[in-house]
Enzyme design. Sequence first.
Site, mmCIF file in Angstrom:
data_model
loop_
_atom_site.group_PDB
_atom_site.id
_atom_site.type_symbol
_atom_site.label_atom_id
_atom_site.label_comp_id
_atom_site.label_asym_id
_atom_site.label_seq_id
_atom_site.Cartn_x
_atom_site.Cartn_y
_atom_site.Cartn_z
ATOM 1 C CE LYS A 280 10.354 3.521 -2.175
ATOM 2 N NZ LYS A 280 9.709 2.946 -0.975
ATOM 3 N NE ARG A 354 0.193 6.291 2.547
ATOM 4 C CZ ARG A 354 0.553 5.556 3.598
ATOM 5 N NH1 ARG A 354 0.141 5.883 4.817
ATOM 6 N NH2 ARG A 354 1.307 4.498 3.444
HETATM 7 N N1 BES Z 1 5.784 2.186 -3.577
HETATM 8 C C1 BES Z 1 5.982 2.024 -2.184
HETATM 9 C C2 BES Z 1 5.457 0.675 -1.677
HETATM 10 C C3 BES Z 1 6.308 -0.517 -2.002
HETATM 11 C C4 BES Z 1 7.486 -0.750 -1.321
HETATM 12 C C5 BES Z 1 5.913 -1.411 -2.946
HETATM 13 C C6 BES Z 1 8.253 -1.859 -1.610
HETATM 14 C C7 BES Z 1 6.658 -2.533 -3.239
HETATM 15 C C8 BES Z 1 7.841 -2.745 -2.574
HETATM 16 C C9 BES Z 1 5.269 3.119 -1.411
HETATM 17 O O1 BES Z 1 5.234 4.345 -2.034
HETATM 18 C C10 BES Z 1 6.016 3.296 -0.135
HETATM 19 O O2 BES Z 1 7.140 3.720 -0.189
HETATM 20 N N2 BES Z 1 5.382 2.962 0.983
HETATM 21 C C11 BES Z 1 6.008 3.056 2.244
HETATM 22 C C12 BES Z 1 5.010 3.646 3.218
HETATM 23 C C13 BES Z 1 5.601 4.008 4.540
HETATM 24 C C14 BES Z 1 6.546 5.191 4.365
HETATM 25 C C15 BES Z 1 4.502 4.351 5.483
HETATM 26 C C16 BES Z 1 6.412 1.648 2.683
HETATM 27 O O3 BES Z 1 5.661 0.713 2.469
HETATM 28 O O4 BES Z 1 7.517 1.519 3.193
HETATM 29 MN MN MN Z 2 6.975 5.494 -1.604
#
Ligand code: BES
Ligand code: MN
Length: 498
Positions: A280, A354
Amino acid sequence: MEFKAIVDAKVGHEAGCAVVGVYEDGGLGVAARRIDGQLDGLIAKLHGGGDFSGKLGDVLLLPAPAGAAAARLLLIGLGSRSGFGRKQYRKALQFTVQSLVKTGASDAVIYLALEPVADLDVHYRARAVAEVFCVQLYKIPDLKTSAKPKAPRLTSVSVAVADVRAAKAAAEGLRIGAAVGSGTTLSRDLANLPPNICTPTYLGTRALALAKKFPSIKTKVLDESAIKALKMGAFLAVTQGSDQPPRLIVCEYQGGKKSAAPVCLIGKGITFDSGGISLKDPPTMDEMKFDMSGGATVLGTLRTVAELKLPINLVVIVPTCENMPSGGAVKPADIVTSMSGQTVEILNTDAEGRLILCDAITYSRRFKPAAVIDVATLTGACIVALGNHYSGLMSNNEALANELNAAGLRADDRAWRLPVGEEYVEQLKSNFADIANVGGREGGASTAASFLSKFAKDLAWAHLDVAGTAWLGGAQKGSTGRPVPLLVDFLLNRTRAT
Ligand code: BES
Ligand code: MN
Ligand code: ZN
């Protein structure tokens, strides 16, 4: 905090502070009108003279007004009288708490909205008092060395009602509200802790401690070798880059008949989500300590249920691990076999929630559940869609979705239905495995849920995406404890329906 119901129809109670409501239009509330008799029309004068309009958010503290039994009188604006309902009432309560803590009062009597209002019965009024006071008075367990913890002055809050029968209903409402408060507090405490303290191992010990406190809960915490024995290949792929060992927390609460099918609550327990190899961006990466909020809320809900001794059976499952990059971490293009047997191509290691949830859903089948509900901070896309007002609600079962939606409205912890299904599963096609773990940017909250739906076939399943609602960022950074109130209301309602 001690909560009580008292019979005091005349507003004659001696207290540190009496809290009465004034409407913006339509004048004084019942209690304000009564107390005004003792005060020589002081409140009516303030209202009529333009000094207290009664707008929602208006507050006015009157110290020791002549004629009043209470040492202080706190006027609370209730807003418009026509259409006054639960939301307005809860808002007024929030302003009440914020004002009360600034006074010197150690006890208060709440006279707000005494008049009968359609969906505001005595039980609900009292329940909301306990809930709102607990939520508003919550203190983050901080690690600041300079702060001297001050004991709260306010230690006792009473809800005034008209007669003994109403007092019984109010006492019951207060009991439920306080229990929701303690479940929400547990959930917030866990989520607010830093990820070097709140590890999967730590969550496991907290779940065991909960079982020790409440004998109605049986908890087991599975370690990595037990998770391997279960063949949870998707879960194991997420944890393999981390030095912290994973845990699978399983808590069984039996409050109903042994033969009654349980509700299964599954909570995402990523104690830190760096994204893994699909790392990230730095700016808000610290907030990914909250990525175990789903797990925290299902444990909080369990606490409330056990405290209330609800006559239902409940199973709480929290798959918990870190998502970290390392030489041993899972890579984009790796293919793993989930517990269900379906193979998954991991195209983005940041779509890890997921992966741990799909194996937990498969695991839940052994309990022959009446319903399976997973709670997860699953997608940024859900925040884009709904902001931090509504949790995303997705389900393969209309009745279950409607139940959860209604619970959210009643508890003022709302959810909004989003689609799930074959169209979105299409986006998850892989040339190399049964399914890919990401499906492009479009409809991200729904593709994530639809991934899960592939593992929930023939289950009555719902998914709550709480990415936007579980915590607040910025200056108010911290856990909200949502959706504990929604989940508790859903379960409470099930005890009434059956
Ligand atoms: N934990 C995150 C989702 C999230 C992101 C929650 C920002 C709150 C704030 C999750 O694991 C994630 O990283 N999801 C990705 C999915 C994508 C790679 C398809 C996302 O939402 O960017
Ligand atoms: Mn994630
Ligand atoms: Zn995550």
